[in-house]
Design an enzyme around this catalytic site. Structure first.
Site, short mmCIF file in Angstrom:
data_model
loop_
_atom_site.label_atom_id
_atom_site.label_comp_id
_atom_site.label_asym_id
_atom_site.label_seq_id
_atom_site.Cartn_x
_atom_site.Cartn_y
_atom_site.Cartn_z
N LYS A 70 1.22 -20.00 -3.33
CA LYS A 70 -0.19 -19.91 -2.99
C LYS A 70 -0.79 -18.74 -3.80
O LYS A 70 -0.50 -17.59 -3.53
CB LYS A 70 -0.37 -19.61 -1.50
CG LYS A 70 -1.82 -19.73 -1.07
CD LYS A 70 -2.15 -18.89 0.13
CE LYS A 70 -2.43 -17.46 -0.21
NZ LYS A 70 -3.55 -17.23 -1.14
N GLU B 112 6.30 -6.84 -2.36
CA GLU B 112 5.91 -5.87 -3.40
C GLU B 112 4.47 -5.49 -3.12
O GLU B 112 3.57 -6.30 -3.26
CB GLU B 112 6.04 -6.52 -4.79
CG GLU B 112 7.46 -6.86 -5.19
CD GLU B 112 8.34 -5.65 -5.45
OE1 GLU B 112 7.84 -4.51 -5.42
OE2 GLU B 112 9.55 -5.84 -5.67
N CYS C 267 -0.24 -2.40 -9.94
CA CYS C 267 0.39 -1.79 -8.76
C CYS C 267 1.07 -0.49 -9.15
O CYS C 267 1.02 0.48 -8.41
CB CYS C 267 1.38 -2.76 -8.12
SG CYS C 267 2.59 -3.41 -9.26
N GLU D 24 -5.41 4.34 -3.06
CA GLU D 24 -5.18 3.51 -4.25
C GLU D 24 -6.52 3.00 -4.77
O GLU D 24 -7.16 2.16 -4.14
CB GLU D 24 -4.28 2.33 -3.87
CG GLU D 24 -3.89 1.48 -5.04
CD GLU D 24 -3.10 0.21 -4.65
OE1 GLU D 24 -3.36 -0.37 -3.59
OE2 GLU D 24 -2.22 -0.18 -5.44
#
Ligand code: NAD
Length: 476
Positions: free
Chosen positions: A175, A248, A282, A380
Site C-alpha cells: 500500500k 522504519e 529519514c 524532525e
C-alpha cells in the site's frame, strides 16, 4: 507492454490482473500544485481480494527453489529496466525530486537492489552436530507480507521490501502513500508481466487501508516505513494477531563535525546530507553540530555552497533542489519557519516562502546557532532547513546528540578516524557514518534505535526478519 502506460490511467494490481476502482483520488505535482493524475482508491473489498490472492499464491511461491525465485526476480529487474526512464520521470512528477540527481539514481538503485538480493540466500545452518544428533536451523517464509510505504522515496523504499520478502518465499501486498501512489502502481503493473498472479499486488487508496492491513489475520508481517506516530498505531493494531513487524520510522539525526575535521572538504556531503531530497530523508542531517573554532567560516562556506543550487521543477536538468512533496508537509514546514522567526533565531539563508509561486517550494534555509531547545533542533523538520549548532566540548555534543527520543542515524566527521569512531560508538542510533554519509547496501544492516524503529532492514539480519527461524533436531 505498451511504453506509454506511464501516462495513465493507473490501475490496482489484484490477483495478477489490473483493476479499476469505483472511487479515485487526485495526485498532485508538487512542482506546480496542479493535479497530475487520478489514482484508483481501493475499496476494503479490493484489499481483501489482494490479500486472499497473496495467500493463495504463497502456497506455490513458497515451494519454489531459491533458484526459481531468483530467476523471477531477475526477470522483474529486467522488466523494470526496460521502463527505467519512464519510471524515473513519473517519480519526479509525483514526488518532485530532481530527475537526474535523485529520481534516476533511485530507480537504478532499486533495480540493482533486486538483482543483488536475488543473488543472496539464507541457507540451512548446522548449528550443532554431536555424536547424538545434528541440529539444523531453517529460515521458513512467513506468508503474506503487508508493505506500507511513505512518500519521500516511494520506489526505493518499496522495492527494499519487495526483494527480500519475495526471495525468501513470501508474497506481498503493497500500500503506497496516498501522496505518491503512481510509480508504485506502475511497478506493480510491470510485475504482473513476469511474476505469478498474487505474488506481488499494489493496492492504492486512503490511509484507512493501513489499519485494515495491520489488523488482518491473513497478513503475517507488516513491513512499514513512515512516521513514528503512525508506527505506534501499527504496533497497537498488529497486537491482535501477533504479527511480525519491521518498522522504519522517523529520525532527528545529528552530524558532529569534530575540531580536527577537514570541514571544507566535507561541505558538499554535509550540505546534501541535510538538503538532499529537499530534506525529506529519514536519515537526513537534521542537526548539524560544528565546533566553535571554525563557526563563522563554516557557516559562510555552507551558505556559499547553498547559493550554487537551483530550486525548481525537478524535470529541469539545472534544478538540484525540488519542492517538498505535499501541501500537508508544506504547511507543517511553515510552522518551523514561523517558530524560527517568532523566537528571533538568526536566519543566514532563506527563511521566507514565496507565496506567489505555485508548487510547494521551501527555499534552502540555514539557521545559525539556534538554542538547543528550539523547535528546529528538537523536532524532525523533514524540509530543506538546517540548523547549524555550535558546540565547545565533545562530551557535551555527544550528550546533546543523544538527547532525543529518536535513534535512527548520525554521522561523525574528523581527521583522526579512531577518535571519530569512538564518538560514533557512543551515539545512540542504529547507523553512524564516519567521514561519509548515506551509504546503504544490501549487506549493510539498517534500523532505528529508540523510537526510530523496530527490527532491521538489509543484511542477513534484515532478510531473516522475513522468515521464521525453525530448528530441526535429528537424532543420529
Ligand atoms: P506516515 O506515517 O504519515 O505514512 C506512512 C504510510 O503509513 C503511508 O502509506 C500512510 O498511508 C500509512 N498510514 C497512515 N495511517 C496509518 C495507520 N493508522 N495504519 C497503517 N498505516 C497508516 O509517514 P509519511 O509522512 O508518509 O513519511 C514521512 C515519515 O517517514 C518521516 O517521519 C520519516 O522520517 C519517515 N521515514 C522513515 C524511514 C526509515 O527508513 N526509517 C524512511 C523514510 C521515511
Amino acid at each position: 507492454m505498451n511504453k506509454n502506460i506511464f501516462d495513465g490511467p493507473y490501475y490496482q494490481t489484484i490477483a495478477g490482473k489490473l483493476a479499476t476502482s469505483a472511487a479515485s483520488f487526485d495526485v498532485f505535482n508538487p512542482a506546480t500544485g496542479a493535479v497530475l493524475a487520478q489514482a484508483p482508491a481501493a475499496s476494503a473489498e479490493q484489499l481483501e481480494e489482494a490479500i486472499a490472492a497473496a495467500k493463495t499464491a504463497f502456497k506455490s511461491w513458497s515451494q519454489l527453489s531459491y533458484e526459481e525465485r531468483q530467476t523471477y526476480l531477475n526477470a522483474y529487474a529486467d522488466a523494470l529496466q526496460e521502463h527505467r526512464d519512464e519510471l524515473a520521470r513519473l517519480l519526479t512528477l509525483e514526488q518532485g525530486k530532481p530527475l537526474k540527481t535523485m529520481s534516476e539514481p533511485e530507480v537504478d538503485q532499486s533495480i540493482s537492489w533486486i538483482r543483488q538480493i536475488a543473488a543472496r540466500r539464507l541457507p540451512v545452518e548446522i548449528v550443532e552436530e554431536t555424536d547424538a544428533h545434528v541440529v539444523e536451523l531453517h529460515h521458513t517464509p512467513l506468508g503474506v507480507i503487508g508493505a506500507i510505504t511513505p512518500w519521500n522515496f516511494p520506489v526505493l523504499l518499496a522495492l527494499w521490501k519487495v526483494a527480500p520478502a519475495l526471495i525468501t518465499g513470501n508474497t506481498m501486498v503493497i500500500k503506497p502513500s496516498p501522496f505518491t501512489p503512481l510509480s508504485t502502481l506502475r511497478f506493480g503493473q510491470i510485475a504482473q508481466s513476469v511474476l505469478p498472479p498474487g505474488v506481488l499486488s499494489v493496492v492504492a487508496g486512503g490511509n484507512e487501508l493501513g489499519p485494515q492491513m495491520t489488523a488482518h489475520a491473513d497478513i503475517a508481517k507488516i513491513s512499514f516505513t513512515g512516521s513514528t506516530e503512525t508506527g505506534k498505531h501499527v504496533i497497537r493494531s498488529a497486537a491482535g494477531t501477533m504479527k511480525r513487524l519491521t518498522l522504519e520510522l522517523g529520525g532527528n539525526d545529528a552530524a558532529i563535525v569534530l575540531p580536527d575535521a577537514d570541514w571544507q572538504a566535507a561541505i558538499p556531503q554535509l550540505f546534501w546530507g541535510a538538503i538532499g531530497n529537499s530534506g525529506q530523508w529519514c536519515v537526513g542531517i537534521k542537526r548539524l553540530y560544528i565546533h566553535r573554532s571554525f563557526h563563522q567560516e563554516f557557516v559562510a562556506a555552507f551558505v556559499d555552497y547553498a547559493k550554487l543550487q537551483k530550486m525548481g521543477d525537478g524535470l529541469d536538468p539545472a534544478v538540484t533542489v525540488g519542492p517538498v512533496q505535499n501541501k500537508m508537509q508544506f504547511d507543517k514546514v511553515r510552522t518551523f519557519l514561523d517558530d524560527i522567526k517568532a523566537n528571533g533565531q538568526k536566519v543566514v539563508l532563506g527563511g521566507e516562502i514565496d507565496d506567489s509561486r505555485p508548487g510547494y517550494f521551501i527555499p534552502v534555509t540555514v539557521v545559525d546557532n539556534p538554542p538547543e531547545d528550539a523547535k528546529i533542533v528538537q523536532e524532525e523538520q523533514f524540509a530543506p532547513i538546517v540548523p547549524i549548532i555550535v558546540y565547545d566540548d565533545v562530551e557535551d555534543v555527544i550528550a546533546r546528540a543523544n538527547n532525543s527520543p529518536y535513534g535512527l542515524g548520525g554521522s561523525v566527521w574528523g581527521r583522526d578516524t579512531k577518535a571519530a569512531v569512538a564518538v560514533a560508538n557512543r551515539l545512540e542510533t542504529g547507523m553512524v557514518w564516519v567521514n561519509e554519509i548515506h551509504t546503504q547496501g544490501v549487506d549493510i544492516p539498517f534500523g532505528g534505535h529508540k523510537q526510530s524503529g523496530l527490527g532491521t532492514e538489509h543484511g542477513n539480519e534484515g532478510r531473516q526478519l522475513f522468515t521464521n527461524p525453525k530448528t530441526i533436531l535429528i537424532h543420529k
